[in-house]
Scaffold this motif. Sequence first.
Motif, PDB file in Angstrom:
ATOM      1  N   UNK A  29       0.826  -1.215   0.000  1.00  0.00           N
ATOM      2  CA  UNK A  29       0.000   0.000   0.000  1.00  0.00           C
ATOM      3  C   UNK A  29       0.854   1.257   0.000  1.00  0.00           C
ATOM      4  N   UNK A  30       1.986   1.230   0.695  1.00  0.00           N
ATOM      5  CA  UNK A  30       2.869   2.398   0.724  1.00  0.00           C
ATOM      6  C   UNK A  30       3.459   2.659  -0.659  1.00  0.00           C
ATOM      7  N   UNK A  31       3.874   1.594  -1.349  1.00  0.00           N
ATOM      8  CA  UNK A  31       4.446   1.748  -2.688  1.00  0.00           C
ATOM      9  C   UNK A  31       3.388   2.238  -3.667  1.00  0.00           C
ATOM     10  N   UNK A  32       2.197   1.640  -3.646  1.00  0.00           N
ATOM     11  CA  UNK A  32       1.142   2.038  -4.573  1.00  0.00           C
ATOM     12  C   UNK A  32       0.678   3.471  -4.311  1.00  0.00           C
ATOM     13  N   UNK A  33       0.623   3.855  -3.046  1.00  0.00           N
ATOM     14  CA  UNK A  33       0.233   5.229  -2.703  1.00  0.00           C
ATOM     15  C   UNK A  33       1.261   6.226  -3.245  1.00  0.00           C
ATOM     16  N   UNK A  34       2.542   5.878  -3.121  1.00  0.00           N
ATOM     17  CA  UNK A  34       3.599   6.735  -3.664  1.00  0.00           C
ATOM     18  C   UNK A  34       3.485   6.854  -5.183  1.00  0.00           C
ATOM     19  N   UNK A  35       3.311   5.727  -5.864  1.00  0.00           N
ATOM     20  CA  UNK A  35       3.229   5.725  -7.333  1.00  0.00           C
ATOM     21  C   UNK A  35       2.090   6.621  -7.806  1.00  0.00           C
ATOM     22  N   UNK A  36       0.940   6.527  -7.120  1.00  0.00           N
ATOM     23  CA  UNK A  36      -0.219   7.327  -7.524  1.00  0.00           C
ATOM     24  C   UNK A  36      -0.027   8.806  -7.172  1.00  0.00           C
TER      25      UNK A  36
END
Length: 396
Positions: A29-36
């Motif tokens: 979730x941390x990685x996906x939140x950063x990407x978005x």
Amino acid sequence: MARTIGTVAIGIRAPIVQEGDDVVAVIVESVLRFVEAENFCLRDRAVIGVTESLVARAQGNYVSTRDISSDIKEKFKGGEMAVVFPILSRNRFAPILKGIAASGNNVHLLLSYPTDEMGNSLMDVDVMEKAGLNPYIDVLTEDEYRNIFGPDVRHPFTGLDYVRMYKELAPANNMAIYFANDPRVALNFSREVLVANVHGRERTKRVLRQAGAKIVLGLEDILTAPVNGSGYSPEFGLLGSNLATDNTVKLFPRACQRIVDEVQAILKEETGKEVEVMVYGDGAFKDPQGQIWELADPVVSPAYTKGLEGTSHEIKLKYIADNELASLKSDEVKEALKQRLKEKKNDRKQATRSVGTTPRRLTDLLGSLCDLTSGSGDKGTPIVLVQGYFDDYASE
């Protein structure tokens, strides 16, 4: 437009995890939140580094000094024990020593000199040489150490007198400290020995066993199973532990392979990208001013996905440019270098001839980069994304 950047390392903020949190979900979730949020274009072979402390916290992998004491009592029952070559650290070894001293055994502590395994200094080398000490053969008692080097010998960075600090961890006065570099000196005091150095531990144990020690264990053999419901580490025991509170330490995380594999699989499903994932601890680098080697953990990375196996194989561009391509013009050099790199990719034998570079394990290099990026202080970025690491000058 031609590509203008190469490797990038980005610290990703994550929530403060608590025991029982789903660490895989937190990472993903941390990685996906950063990407978005940053409109970041994630690419294949990006590397997701996760600090070991995030994993250990989610696992609740902690032990108390009382737990350490209990396990020491169980494994060293002779009343006298020697502890050989620990590092000098208020966070790494002091809480362990506190538990050892509380076991009730008489403890004979051998410190290597003039520095510990990590380069932390115990004495002024010039004074040592002036005194005629030979560190290969000479053994000092604590009184002799004080007579030569003075009543107050402080570490240049921390300002601590580690000998005094370690001695005070045994309020029952059941600890004697000696200075020696031959582990067999420990057998003058006990045939039961706890080996406390990190990277040289296998040799130290071998030498002691060959010299007739009755019990030889390392820090990796303590707290390999729960004690009184505590945390534990089957592979590393107390190696890689770090101070959490006055009476507890956080252990190196366990069962990390499942975590990196699951993160890789979920990110593949969510993004379509084949990323690599690793758990990292201390980076393997040396401080040039203090001469301290920062790798106090047993390994840089306890777990990583398969794409991170092996060593780096690179060619040194400036060497090729200065030698084989020296007669070419600037634009010609650029194209010739790109062609050489393409040949390297297509020729496995060529790829293993790393001209002018030192092959190092990928996890050691990437773990060091991640550790330097995330830091160990207040950045709040226990996850690091490294992109473009496997690209070269010919990559577009």
